[in-house]
Design an enzyme around this catalytic site. Structure first.
Site, mmCIF file in Angstrom:
data_model
loop_
_atom_site.group_PDB
_atom_site.id
_atom_site.type_symbol
_atom_site.label_atom_id
_atom_site.label_comp_id
_atom_site.label_asym_id
_atom_site.label_seq_id
_atom_site.Cartn_x
_atom_site.Cartn_y
_atom_site.Cartn_z
ATOM 1 N N GLY A 191 -7.500 -5.725 12.688
ATOM 2 C CA GLY A 191 -7.800 -6.347 13.152
ATOM 3 C C GLY A 191 -8.751 -6.741 14.493
ATOM 4 O O GLY A 191 -8.238 -5.677 15.218
ATOM 5 N N ARG A 249 0.910 -1.361 0.060
ATOM 6 C CA ARG A 249 -0.312 -0.047 -0.553
ATOM 7 C C ARG A 249 0.815 0.892 0.274
ATOM 8 O O ARG A 249 0.123 2.295 -0.405
ATOM 9 C CB ARG A 249 -0.661 0.419 1.509
ATOM 10 C CG ARG A 249 -2.051 -1.354 1.097
ATOM 11 C CD ARG A 249 -3.025 -1.109 2.433
ATOM 12 N NE ARG A 249 -1.989 -2.414 2.674
ATOM 13 C CZ ARG A 249 -2.458 -2.894 4.520
ATOM 14 N NH1 ARG A 249 -3.178 -2.519 5.185
ATOM 15 N NH2 ARG A 249 -1.734 -3.768 5.152
HETATM 16 C C1 UD1 Z 1 -1.916 -6.677 11.167
HETATM 17 C C2 UD1 Z 1 -3.019 -7.660 12.002
HETATM 18 C C3 UD1 Z 1 -4.032 -6.631 12.310
HETATM 19 C C4 UD1 Z 1 -3.649 -5.627 13.683
HETATM 20 C C5 UD1 Z 1 -2.735 -5.059 12.326
HETATM 21 C C6 UD1 Z 1 -1.755 -3.583 13.363
HETATM 22 C C7 UD1 Z 1 -2.695 -9.595 10.990
HETATM 23 C C8 UD1 Z 1 -2.738 -11.426 10.111
HETATM 24 N N1 UD1 Z 1 -2.697 -8.679 11.111
HETATM 25 O O1 UD1 Z 1 -2.176 -6.243 9.831
HETATM 26 O O2 UD1 Z 1 -4.894 -8.076 12.725
HETATM 27 O O3 UD1 Z 1 -4.868 -5.160 13.430
HETATM 28 O O4 UD1 Z 1 -1.271 -6.009 12.205
HETATM 29 O O5 UD1 Z 1 -0.888 -2.869 12.615
HETATM 30 O O6 UD1 Z 1 -1.401 -10.059 11.802
HETATM 31 N N2 UD1 Z 1 5.087 -9.135 7.592
HETATM 32 C C9 UD1 Z 1 5.907 -10.198 7.789
HETATM 33 N N3 UD1 Z 1 4.872 -10.849 6.724
HETATM 34 C C10 UD1 Z 1 4.395 -11.431 6.079
HETATM 35 C C11 UD1 Z 1 3.720 -9.950 6.107
HETATM 36 C C12 UD1 Z 1 3.829 -9.372 6.989
HETATM 37 O O7 UD1 Z 1 7.043 -10.093 7.633
HETATM 38 O O8 UD1 Z 1 4.016 -12.348 5.410
HETATM 39 C C13 UD1 Z 1 5.238 -7.995 8.445
HETATM 40 C C14 UD1 Z 1 4.996 -6.430 7.688
HETATM 41 O O9 UD1 Z 1 6.401 -6.347 6.641
HETATM 42 C C15 UD1 Z 1 4.963 -5.677 8.993
HETATM 43 C C16 UD1 Z 1 3.798 -6.525 9.738
HETATM 44 O O10 UD1 Z 1 4.271 -7.852 9.552
HETATM 45 O O11 UD1 Z 1 5.905 -5.369 9.460
HETATM 46 C C17 UD1 Z 1 2.192 -6.335 9.859
HETATM 47 O O12 UD1 Z 1 2.051 -6.590 8.559
HETATM 48 P P1 UD1 Z 1 1.258 -6.267 7.127
HETATM 49 O O13 UD1 Z 1 1.059 -6.958 6.237
HETATM 50 O O14 UD1 Z 1 1.459 -5.220 7.853
HETATM 51 O O15 UD1 Z 1 -0.859 -6.899 8.761
HETATM 52 P P2 UD1 Z 1 -2.038 -5.457 8.724
HETATM 53 O O16 UD1 Z 1 -2.454 -5.494 7.762
HETATM 54 O O17 UD1 Z 1 -0.984 -4.117 9.321
HETATM 55 CA CA CA Z 2 0.024 -3.221 9.195
#
Ligand code: UD1
Ligand code: CA
Length: 460
Positions: free
Chosen positions: A142, A16
């Protein structure tokens, strides 16, 4: 905290953001987002810190190379937050105690809150503790689903029913986990959801079904849990960081006329009774003393201003040291390795580079002074230029105490102007001027008598 381990998730692409720079490296108030998270992580002195990288892993590793104690685990491909956390298993296998999980994109979490998370987790003897917050606009986060007051699961925005979307308690994405049941439980998470990802949030439902205790820490401050997923959220969070810094400074006795347009980075120090006008930007390791006045639209980077310094409008000051009572600007450019002495004055359209200007000296108008060592009580006239560059190398200019450099002078370096010497206006000085001498280096003026009259006669 010897049996506490921190894992920071930073493998996601940050789609995004629509950026080529990894999301966690985008600066928030001058410092990469993930550096804010690391600073908070360090505040609880964990036994280990592991960063999960994947998308542009090398760029993130390179940017964090200064943190020699960090461990990295690679998540490739990126299949969701649960899958990301699983990558830490190898680094932490055999360890017991507490795993604190932070998100690389949630930079405002405070050290105090992190300590409270660990305390709450231990006091409750929980298998997992989730930081949550009640917010006005829960969109995108979430949601915390409770039954009889207890958390029973977390549902992501995209998977939530219309009723669940009304829930205003959100998941911060920050947790404490007991290491004992964690790795095995993570393997039980499926990817049956709107995004086809392995959601760490599903762990809450799994623990609830297994009757493992899950605790929450509900925050009153809604800012701390702000996640950054878009440029617009990046701007909002940066604004919050700046506001906090400005408030700290005002509480310590600094006048900030318009905090909304004043940009002061975290490490900057400002003394009491200093007045900062609108549009001022103070960056890096800048230190400003007390009773200074910094007028509108000035940018100062990695510089030190002593006390009672005035900086008038529209100056750029980088890597410079300014002594007590000096006055700079308007429209001055001070470049790295510059020293401005006590009570010295630098006026409009003056540029200094790698130059020291002694106490009480003046360069009031239109000058370039580069690679110059200028003594005390020197007057540098308007339009003076040190010609320090011969096309291949830089050369020094020395101007000793009390010298007077007439206007529109070129000092062709290397050259030395002795103590108390004068240089006549309009000179191109190629040779040293001894102390007490007058250096004149221009052709003598001739007046052609009656020239105008003769010209008119020819025309007629
Ligand atoms: C996530 C949470 C959501 C919460 C929010 C808070 C999950 C499924 N959802 O959503 O409940 O309200 O954070 O900010 O956990 N990342 C990885 N590997 C991946 C995917 C993500 O390392 O495969 C890391 C991203 O780089 C980031 C963090 O995890 O630093 C959160 O990922 P993001 O995709 O931003 O999750 P949200 O949709 O924000
Ligand atoms: Ca996030």
């Amino acid at each position: 905290m010897p049996d506490t381990h921190v894992v920071i998730l930073a493998a996601g692409q940050g789609t995004r953001m629509k950026s080529r720079l990894p999301k966690v490296l985008h600066p928030v108030a001058g410092r990469p987002m993930i550096e804010h998270v690391l600073r908070t992580a360090r505040s609880i002195a964990p036994a280990t810190i592991t960063v999960i990288v994947g998308h542009q892993a090398d760029a993130i590793r390179a940017r964090l190379a200064g943190h020699i104690d960090l461990r990295f685990a690679v998540q490739e491909p990126q299949l969701g937050t649960a899958h990301a956390l699983q990558q830490a298993e190898a680094a932490l296998s055999g360890r017991t105690g507490t795993l604190v999980m932070l998100s690389g994109d949630v930079p405002l979490l405070s050290s105090a809150t992190l300590r409270r998370l660990v305390e709450t987790h231990h006091a409750a003897g929980a298998a997992a503790t989730v930081i949550t917050a009640m917010v006005e606009r829960p969109y995108g986060y979430g949601r915390i689903v409770r039954a009889g007051g207890r958390i029973v699961r977390i549902v992501e925005e995209r998977d939530a029913s219309p009723a669940e979307r009304q829930i205003r308690e959100i998941n911060s994405g920050i947790y404490a986990f007991d290491l004992a049941p964690l790795w095995e439980a993570l393997r039980g998470i499926a990817s049956k959801n709107a995004q086809g990802e392995f959601y760490l949030t599903d762990l809450v439902g799994i623990y609830h079904r297994r009757k493992l205790p899950v605790e929450t820490l509900v925050l009153e401050s809604v800012h701390e849990t702000r996640g950054i997923n878009s440029r617009s959220e990046l701007a909002e969070v940066s604004r919050i960081v700046r506001q906090t810094k400005n408030e700290e400074l005002m509480a310590a006795g600094v006048t900030i006329i318009d905090p909304a347009t004043t940009y002061i980075e975290q490490d900057v120090v400002v003394g009491p009774d200093t007045v900062i006008h609108p549009g001022v930007i103070l960056e890096g390791q800048t230190k400003v003393g007390s009773a200074c006045e910094i007028h509108a639209h000035v940018r100062i980077v990695d510089s030190e201003l002593a006390d009672r310094v005035t900086v008038k409008n529209f100056c750029l000051i980088v890597g410079t040291h300014v002594a007590d009572g000096a006055s700079i600007g308007p429209f001055a450019h001070l470049r790295p390795e510059t020293m401005v002495g006590e009570g010295a004055r630098i006026g409009n359209f003056v540029e200094l580079k790698k130059t020291s200007l002694g106490p009480g000296s003046k360069a009031n108008h239109l000058a370039y002074l580069g690679d110059a060592t200028i003594g005390a009580q020197v007057n540098v006239g308007a339009g003076t230029i040190t010609c320090n560059y011969d096309g291949a190398r830089k050369h020094p200019t020395v101007i000793e105490d009390g010298a007077f450099i007439g206007s529109d002078t070129q000092l062709i370096a290397p050259v030395r102007i002795g103590k108390g010497a004068y240089v006549a206006a309009g000179s191109s000085i190629t040779e040293d001027v001894p102390a007490g001498a007058l250096g004149v280096a221009r052709s003598r003026q001739t007046n052609v008598e009656g020239w105008v009259e003769r010209k008119k006669a020819v025309k007629a």
